[in-house]
Each structure stands twice: as C-alpha cells, then as structure tokens.
Write a protein that holds these residues in place. Structure first.
Motif, PDB file in Angstrom:
ATOM      1  N   LYS A  95      37.809  26.622  38.505  1.00 43.79           N
ATOM      2  CA  LYS A  95      38.954  27.057  39.126  1.00 43.79           C
ATOM      3  C   LYS A  95      39.858  25.841  39.145  1.00 43.79           C
ATOM      4  O   LYS A  95      39.411  24.867  39.380  1.00 43.79           O
ATOM      5  CB  LYS A  95      38.624  27.652  40.381  1.00 43.79           C
ATOM      6  N   HIS A  96      41.187  25.974  39.212  1.00 45.43           N
ATOM      7  CA  HIS A  96      42.199  24.990  39.413  1.00 45.43           C
ATOM      8  C   HIS A  96      42.147  24.954  40.934  1.00 45.43           C
ATOM      9  O   HIS A  96      42.207  25.851  41.773  1.00 45.43           O
ATOM     10  CB  HIS A  96      43.608  25.380  39.188  1.00 45.43           C
ATOM     11  N   ILE A  97      42.420  23.458  41.445  1.00 51.57           N
ATOM     12  CA  ILE A  97      42.237  23.492  42.809  1.00 51.57           C
ATOM     13  C   ILE A  97      43.427  22.324  43.316  1.00 51.57           C
ATOM     14  O   ILE A  97      43.587  21.447  42.601  1.00 51.57           O
ATOM     15  CB  ILE A  97      40.977  22.256  43.336  1.00 51.57           C
ATOM     16  N   PHE A  98      44.028  22.727  44.211  1.00 57.27           N
ATOM     17  CA  PHE A  98      45.219  22.060  44.957  1.00 57.27           C
ATOM     18  C   PHE A  98      44.830  21.556  46.382  1.00 57.27           C
ATOM     19  O   PHE A  98      44.815  22.519  47.261  1.00 57.27           O
ATOM     20  CB  PHE A  98      46.376  22.877  44.731  1.00 57.27           C
ATOM     21  N   PHE A  99      44.653  20.242  46.556  1.00 56.88           N
ATOM     22  CA  PHE A  99      44.251  19.810  48.205  1.00 56.88           C
ATOM     23  C   PHE A  99      45.613  19.248  48.549  1.00 56.88           C
ATOM     24  O   PHE A  99      46.366  18.374  48.070  1.00 56.88           O
ATOM     25  CB  PHE A  99      43.408  18.687  47.889  1.00 56.88           C
ATOM     26  N   THR A 100      45.948  19.922  49.720  1.00 60.04           N
ATOM     27  CA  THR A 100      47.215  19.240  50.261  1.00 60.04           C
ATOM     28  C   THR A 100      46.719  18.682  52.034  1.00 60.04           C
ATOM     29  O   THR A 100      45.570  19.169  52.239  1.00 60.04           O
ATOM     30  CB  THR A 100      48.185  20.292  50.418  1.00 60.04           C
TER      31      THR A 100
END
Length: 158
Positions: free
Chosen positions: A53-58
């Motif tokens: 899965k693509h992951i976007f940490f903010t």
C-alpha cells in the motif's frame, strides 16, 4: 495492536516498546528513543508495506517522521527483501532528477521496462513532499510522483 500470528486479539502498544539502549558513538540526531508513537508508526509502516500500500505520513515539523521511516525501512530491507529509495524534495526538485534517482536503483528488464532486482521490492521514500509555491520548479516532480502512484495502483489491481 492486532497480533496476526496468534488469535488477532488486541494488545497494548506498551507491550512491544523495546528498552532504549544508548549507543555512545551515535549522533544525537540519529537516536530513536522507542516510544508508543514510534513503535506504532513503524508497525503501521511495516504492515502497510507488506500489503503493498502507498503510505503518506504527516505531522508537525521536527517530530521525527523521517528518522522513524528511515529506521523502519532499514530494518525491513532484510526482513521483506526491500530496496529503499530515498529522495528529498525541495522547491528546486526537478522531474528529471526525481526520475533518475528512482531509475538508478532499478534494473533494466527490457528496452523500456525497469523494475526491482529479482526477488526484491522497491519502497520509495519521498521526504518533504510539500505543495509547491507558484514560483518553484517542483510541480513537474510532484506530477511525476502522482503518475507513478496512479500507475502502480492500476498495476496492483490487475
């Protein structure tokens, strides 16, 4: 956290927080003090990467997102046969530089087809993928990244 190797019962995050061991020669900027939050982020990263899965940490600046991700990717490099690619975006990041950074870690399969080395997977870590300002040159790099995300999503669904 769920325990997938057992009965999927939920456990407390405090159960898996390792004890901090100080390394005397380590730079203070490279130290990761294990906390519930660092363990939680590394666990989520590992689980999502294992599912491709693509992951976007903010999060706020300076809380250690980049260091946690780098640490997790380096440990997954062996466990999941992962080849990490790290790219740091800035206002001056060009699409050609981004493309060459990614292609440099890939193997040429055919004339116009690149991929991970045999038996491995690629994880691209983009640090500071901020929205570009109107005067910056980073819009093409972000468009290249968006295209890669769309293409890999389509390929994973087939």
């Amino acid at each position: 956290y769920p325990e997938p190797k057992k009965d999927m019962s939920l456990r407390l995050w405090t159960d898996i927080v390792p004890t901090f061991v100080h390394t005397p020669n380590c730079s203070p900027f490279q130290l990761i003090v294990p906390t519930i939050e660092t363990v939680r982020q590394a666990y989520c990263l590992e689980m999502l990467l294992s599912q491709q899965k693509h992951i976007f940490f903010t999060g706020a600046t300076g809380i250690g997102k980049s260091l946690i991700i780098q640490y997790a990717l380096s440990s997954l490099q062996v466990k999941q046969d992962l080849v990490p690619i790290r790219i740091t975006f800035s206002a001056h990041t060009s699409s050609s530089r981004t493309q060459s950074s990614i292609e440099g870690k890939l193997q040429k399969k055919r004339k116009d087809l690149y991929g991970a080395p045999v038996g491995k997977r690629i994880a691209i870590f983009i640090d500071d993928a901020n929205l570009p300002s109107k005067i910056s040159n980073s819009q093409p790099a972000l468009e290249l990244l968006r295209t890669c995300l769309l293409y890999t999503s389509d390929a994973a669904d087939e």
